[in-house]
Design an enzyme around this catalytic site. Structure first.
Site, PDB file in Angstrom:
ATOM      1  N   LYS A 182      76.817 -21.021  49.113  1.00 38.99           N
ATOM      2  CA  LYS A 182      77.993 -20.520  49.826  1.00 38.99           C
ATOM      3  C   LYS A 182      79.181 -20.629  48.879  1.00 38.99           C
ATOM      4  CE  LYS A 182      80.251 -21.583  54.187  1.00 38.99           C
ATOM      5  NZ  LYS A 182      80.279 -22.497  55.316  1.00 38.99           N
ATOM      6  N   HIS A 212      82.410 -20.115  49.705  1.00 33.44           N
ATOM      7  CA  HIS A 212      83.685 -20.375  50.378  1.00 33.44           C
ATOM      8  C   HIS A 212      83.497 -21.618  51.252  1.00 33.44           C
ATOM      9  CE1 HIS A 212      81.184 -17.994  53.070  1.00 33.44           C
ATOM     10  NE2 HIS A 212      81.819 -18.603  54.049  1.00 33.44           N
TER      11      HIS A 212
END
Ligand code: OMP
Length: 213
Positions: free
Chosen positions: A103, A105
């Site tokens: 991921k 973010h």
């Protein structure tokens, strides 16, 4: 047979997690049976599944700091087992799992939950040729932690790269125990108790001739 082993077989039958037919496996082997942990698809089934894994872990005596459920099927297995260890054995251990894709973010990264630190117990569904579990051990090493062992639902009792079973190779290569709730032999014993299943046992025997230990 331990109670949790009988419970696990009963549960697998009830939820049709054990399928019979012709299945191409991750290893390319074509198997007359398949164990699909995704079939435990209700709260009661998952709760019982967690209890079976927790009992197997406690019975084995394996020592560890963090329970790690690899994506995808190891994630719910790890969650329900961590809950069962706390509820039925008074063992409150940290739990972590991974994402298959990092991921970029929010909190970022691929590991979710507890930090991978110390001795890590891997929880998963099945070991056949041992490829999947080796990938997980790499993830643990990359995080700077150490694999303490592996707990699986079903030991398919199959050959690895050489003469040893895939599980013996993992135990030998990494110096860790692999704990399983049941083995293929438990399934065969179960099938043999029903007369109409003799043909199926024959097909499993033929498969074992090719890939078994
Ligand atoms: P190996 O990497 O060959 O050990 O295969 C293990 C993985 O195959 C498991 O983590 C499952 O994703 C999958 N599998 C099952 O889920 N059930 C089976 O009965 C057999 C396999 C398999 O493909 O070998």
């Amino acid at each position: 047979m331990q109670n949790y082993q009988q419970d696990f077989i009963d549960l697998a039958i009830k939820y049709s997690a054990l399928g019979f037919g012709e299945f191409t496996l991750k290893s390319g082997r074509v198997s007359p049976y398949f164990f699909n942990a995704g079939r435990f698809d209700s709260g009661a089934g998952l709760a019982m599944l967690g209890r079976c894994y927790a009992d197997a872990i406690v019975k084995s005596g394996v020592e560890f700091d963090v329970l790690f459920g690899p994506a995808y099927k190891g994630i719910p297995l790890g969650a329900v087992t961590a809950a069962a260890l706390a509820e039925f054995h008074d063992i409150d251990i940290p739990f972590a799992f991974n994402r298959k894709e990092a991921k970029d973010h929010g909190e970022g990264g691929t590991i979710v939950g507890a930090e991978l630190k110390g001795r890590i117990l891997i929880i998963d569904d099945v070991i056949t040729a041992g490829t999947a579990v080796r990938e997980v051990i790499d993830i643990i090493s990359a995080a700077g932690a150490t694999a303490a062992g592996v707990v699986i639902g079903l030991n398919r009792e199959e050959r690895g790269k050489g003469k040893l079973s895939a599980i013996q190779e993992v135990e030998q290569d990494f110096g860790i125990p692999v704990v399983s709730i049941i083995t293929l032999q438990h399934i065969v014993d179960y099938l043999q108790s029903g007369e109409e299943q003799q043909a199926l046992v024959g097909r499993i025997d033929a498969y074992r001739e090719m890939y078994g230990i």
